[in-house]
Design a protein around this motif. Structure first.
Motif, mmCIF file in Angstrom:
data_model
loop_
_atom_site.group_PDB
_atom_site.id
_atom_site.type_symbol
_atom_site.label_atom_id
_atom_site.label_comp_id
_atom_site.label_asym_id
_atom_site.label_seq_id
_atom_site.Cartn_x
_atom_site.Cartn_y
_atom_site.Cartn_z
ATOM 1 N N GLY A 1 40.328 -4.454 13.570
ATOM 2 C CA GLY A 1 41.544 -5.269 13.551
ATOM 3 C C GLY A 1 42.298 -5.260 14.862
ATOM 4 N N VAL A 2 42.305 -4.108 15.548
ATOM 5 C CA VAL A 2 43.081 -3.974 16.789
ATOM 6 C C VAL A 2 42.281 -4.428 18.006
ATOM 7 N N LEU A 3 41.014 -3.993 18.100
ATOM 8 C CA LEU A 3 40.242 -4.217 19.322
ATOM 9 C C LEU A 3 39.357 -5.460 19.284
ATOM 10 N N VAL A 4 38.825 -5.809 18.097
ATOM 11 C CA VAL A 4 37.879 -6.934 18.023
ATOM 12 C C VAL A 4 38.599 -8.229 17.677
ATOM 13 N N TYR A 5 39.231 -8.279 16.491
ATOM 14 C CA TYR A 5 39.915 -9.499 16.067
ATOM 15 C C TYR A 5 41.317 -9.617 16.651
ATOM 16 N N LYS A 6 41.857 -8.483 17.128
ATOM 17 C CA LYS A 6 43.194 -8.460 17.743
ATOM 18 C C LYS A 6 44.269 -9.062 16.826
ATOM 19 N N SER A 7 44.128 -8.813 15.538
ATOM 20 C CA SER A 7 45.064 -9.367 14.553
ATOM 21 C C SER A 7 46.072 -8.332 14.050
ATOM 22 N N LEU A 8 45.882 -7.081 14.420
ATOM 23 C CA LEU A 8 46.789 -6.019 13.982
ATOM 24 C C LEU A 8 47.605 -5.498 15.158
ATOM 25 N N ASN A 9 48.906 -5.761 15.119
ATOM 26 C CA ASN A 9 49.812 -5.163 16.103
ATOM 27 C C ASN A 9 50.583 -4.032 15.431
ATOM 28 N N TRP A 10 51.531 -3.424 16.176
ATOM 29 C CA TRP A 10 52.267 -2.286 15.613
ATOM 30 C C TRP A 10 53.062 -2.680 14.382
ATOM 31 N N ARG A 11 53.637 -3.876 14.405
ATOM 32 C CA ARG A 11 54.412 -4.333 13.253
ATOM 33 C C ARG A 11 53.517 -4.494 12.030
ATOM 34 N N ALA A 12 52.336 -5.110 12.230
ATOM 35 C CA ALA A 12 51.404 -5.315 11.115
ATOM 36 C C ALA A 12 50.896 -3.981 10.569
ATOM 37 N N ILE A 13 50.624 -3.029 11.471
ATOM 38 C CA ILE A 13 50.147 -1.710 11.028
ATOM 39 C C ILE A 13 51.225 -1.009 10.206
ATOM 40 N N TYR A 14 52.477 -1.125 10.634
ATOM 41 C CA TYR A 14 53.582 -0.522 9.863
ATOM 42 C C TYR A 14 53.662 -1.130 8.460
ATOM 43 N N GLU A 15 53.560 -2.445 8.369
ATOM 44 C CA GLU A 15 53.618 -3.109 7.057
ATOM 45 C C GLU A 15 52.436 -2.709 6.176
ATOM 46 N N VAL A 16 51.261 -2.553 6.781
ATOM 47 C CA VAL A 16 50.080 -2.113 6.046
ATOM 48 C C VAL A 16 50.289 -0.717 5.467
ATOM 49 N N LEU A 17 50.846 0.177 6.294
ATOM 50 C CA LEU A 17 51.088 1.550 5.840
ATOM 51 C C LEU A 17 52.101 1.593 4.695
ATOM 52 N N VAL A 18 53.149 0.791 4.797
ATOM 53 C CA VAL A 18 54.165 0.763 3.736
ATOM 54 C C VAL A 18 53.570 0.258 2.432
ATOM 55 N N GLU A 19 52.811 -0.848 2.513
ATOM 56 C CA GLU A 19 52.233 -1.423 1.299
ATOM 57 C C GLU A 19 51.226 -0.476 0.657
ATOM 58 N N SER A 20 50.405 0.178 1.488
ATOM 59 C CA SER A 20 49.415 1.099 0.933
ATOM 60 C C SER A 20 50.083 2.305 0.285
ATOM 61 N N CYS A 21 51.204 2.758 0.854
ATOM 62 C CA CYS A 21 51.950 3.863 0.242
ATOM 63 C C CYS A 21 52.485 3.467 -1.132
ATOM 64 N N GLU A 22 52.996 2.247 -1.244
ATOM 65 C CA GLU A 22 53.547 1.783 -2.523
ATOM 66 C C GLU A 22 52.456 1.693 -3.587
ATOM 67 N N VAL A 23 51.309 1.107 -3.229
ATOM 68 C CA VAL A 23 50.220 0.954 -4.192
ATOM 69 C C VAL A 23 49.668 2.323 -4.592
ATOM 70 N N SER A 24 49.452 3.194 -3.608
ATOM 71 C CA SER A 24 48.907 4.528 -3.889
ATOM 72 C C SER A 24 49.863 5.336 -4.748
ATOM 73 N N ALA A 25 51.169 5.203 -4.490
ATOM 74 C CA ALA A 25 52.157 5.960 -5.264
ATOM 75 C C ALA A 25 52.111 5.573 -6.734
ATOM 76 N N VAL A 26 51.935 4.295 -7.014
ATOM 77 C CA VAL A 26 51.844 3.837 -8.412
ATOM 78 C C VAL A 26 50.646 4.479 -9.106
ATOM 79 N N ILE A 27 49.478 4.436 -8.438
ATOM 80 C CA ILE A 27 48.256 4.981 -9.033
ATOM 81 C C ILE A 27 48.387 6.483 -9.268
ATOM 82 N N LEU A 28 48.847 7.215 -8.258
ATOM 83 C CA LEU A 28 48.909 8.668 -8.352
ATOM 84 C C LEU A 28 50.013 9.136 -9.297
ATOM 85 N N THR A 29 51.088 8.367 -9.420
ATOM 86 C CA THR A 29 52.132 8.723 -10.387
ATOM 87 C C THR A 29 51.612 8.592 -11.818
ATOM 88 N N ILE A 30 50.854 7.529 -12.072
ATOM 89 C CA ILE A 30 50.233 7.384 -13.400
ATOM 90 C C ILE A 30 49.294 8.558 -13.664
#
Length: 432
Positions: free
Chosen positions: A258-287
């Motif tokens: 994403g960063v080196l080949v397609y160049k579609s992930l910048n710092w802002r996008a990586i931050y949003e990815v991390l936040v979303e993955s934390c939310e989804v993972s938290a739901v699964i692990l809380t259950i």
């Protein structure tokens, strides 16, 4: 309070059903019902926090947030677009061709993300506008994307298989990944056949004027996406990495692409990815954490063993029992998400599985196939919720298409139900 175990079992399920019907989230419902019965049965309230902690403090569970993160990274990296061009170059402009392209791309993404809703979002964002421009109905476009993405929890890596392995330790993650591959491919082929049949029978779409992308150029662009499942599954097969380490490898590879080949992930996008993955993972692990409290109460009371014994007495035929289990899971899939189905029904099915001597790996594929069907049929198919939003379509408009596609996938479910070798030949061949 001196209550017998039968009364306490009834109270446990009455609390569970009552809270769920009142709209209380599943994790809270499991925790509250379990804690109440632990207190009433004097099983020791001090065991509740210990069980909550021990249920999630396991190294293999790191695979869940890592695969969630990998799926979201590949969704945002723009890999779906390159896969669409390659699939379009292979299929060509013909009636139903875009539907076949959609399902093909979703199947490949299944070897990367392992999540149906994630693939629905990634593939739908690219394919739904194309299908609408080609004249396909909105309900049809939403149904095809949702159905194709359902194969992602069967084609490895799969978050569903990781969770099943945590609940059924006798079924290893590598064996489940291998067992899900052929049923996942068969499900994809069945959905392609159904989508093409619906398109031709209804004379849907007009793709003859669409340009066919050049094959070799499309292959060069998509090679990075095609390499992802090869690297992940190849490293697992050779024993270089564990399933948890394979998930970390998937994240690393996705970030590099994403960063080196397609160049579609910048710092802002990586931050949003991390936040979303934390939310989804938290739901699964809380259950998962609060389900352990419910499990402590039900195991101490022998609740599921009694229910399983009743089912075995009532349905003595193995064939009839398999059909009953499939019907239960298919009905549950209309209203409950896949992860919840594992936590609610596995404790009931495990004694039945032991009674008939069923292979736990095969049974895991069977349950996951049912869950995959539930992801794309109304009224609460999670994949459909995503694709209806992308297609600006109502859930009602997908009903005829979604149920028709579900019938084609049902044929694969019945095949895997009564011919276990379909699921088990590959794990055995690989020595799992």
């Amino acid at each position: 309070m001196n209550l017998d175990y039968d009364t306490l079992s009834i109270m446990l399920f009455a609390l569970f059903v009552g809270l769920l019907a009142a709209g209380v989230p599943l994790a809270v419902t499991l925790g509250l019902a379990g804690t109440a019965v632990v207190a009433l049965a004097d099983l020791g309230l001090s065991s509740v926090p210990l069980n909550v902690y021990s249920s999630v403090s396991k190294y293999p569970l790191l695979a869940i947030p890592m695969f969630v993160l990998a799926g979201i990274i590949f969704e945002r990296a723009g890999i779906a677009g390159s896969m669409v061009r390659l699939a379009s170059a292979i299929v060509g402009p013909r009636r139903g061709g875009l539907a076949v392209t959609t399902i093909l791309v979703a199947m490949v993404l299944g070897g990367i993300s392992g999540s149906g809703p994630a693939a629905s979002s990634a593939v739908g964002a690219v394919m739904i506008p194309q299908m609408l421009r080609a004249g396909y109905p909105r309900g049809y476009a939403a149904s095809v994307v949702a159905a194709g993405a359902s194969t992602d929890i069967l084609i490895p890596p799969s978050i569903a298989f990781v969770i099943y392995s945590m609940l059924v330790p006798a079924a290893g993650v590598p064996a489940l990944f291998a067992a899900g591959l052929l049923p996942g491919v068969l499900a994809g082929v069945a959905l392609m056949a159904g989508a093409v049949w619906l398109a031709r029978a209804g004379r849907l779409g007009n793709e003859q004027d669409l340009p066919r992308p050049p094959f070799w150029k499309s292959l060069r662009e998509a090679i990075w996406a095609l390499m992802a499942p090869v690297i992940i599954l190849g490293s697992l097969r050779t024993g270089v990495v564990t399933p948890t380490e394979a998930a970390v490898l998937a994240v690393t590879y996705g970030l590099l692409v994403g960063v080196l080949v397609y160049k579609s992930l910048n710092w802002r996008a990586i931050y949003e990815v991390l936040v979303e993955s934390c939310e989804v993972s938290a739901v699964i692990l809380t259950i998962l954490a609060l389900a352990s409290v419910f499990a402590v109460a039900s195991n101490a009371l022998g609740t599921f063993e009694h229910m399983a014994a009743f089912l075995v007495r009532s349905v003595s035929s193995e064939t009839a029992m398999l059909l009953v289990i499939n019907v239960i899971l298919l009905l549950a899939g209309m209203f409950i998400d896949g992860i919840s189905i594992f936590f609610i029904f596995l404790p009931l099915f495990l004694p039945i599985m032991a009674h008939f001597g069923w292979d736990p790996v095969w049974f895991g594929v069977l349950m996951t196939l049912n869950i995959a069907l539930g992801q794309f049929h109304p009224p609460v198919g999670l994949n459909l919720v995503v694709t209806c939003k992308l297609a600006n379509a109502s859930m009602e408009s997908t009903t005829r298409w979604a149920f028709a596609l579900a019938l084609f996938m049902l044929a694969v479910l019945l095949l895997c139900t009564f011919v276990p070798a379909v699921s088990l030949w590959l794990p055995k061949a690989l020595g799992y």
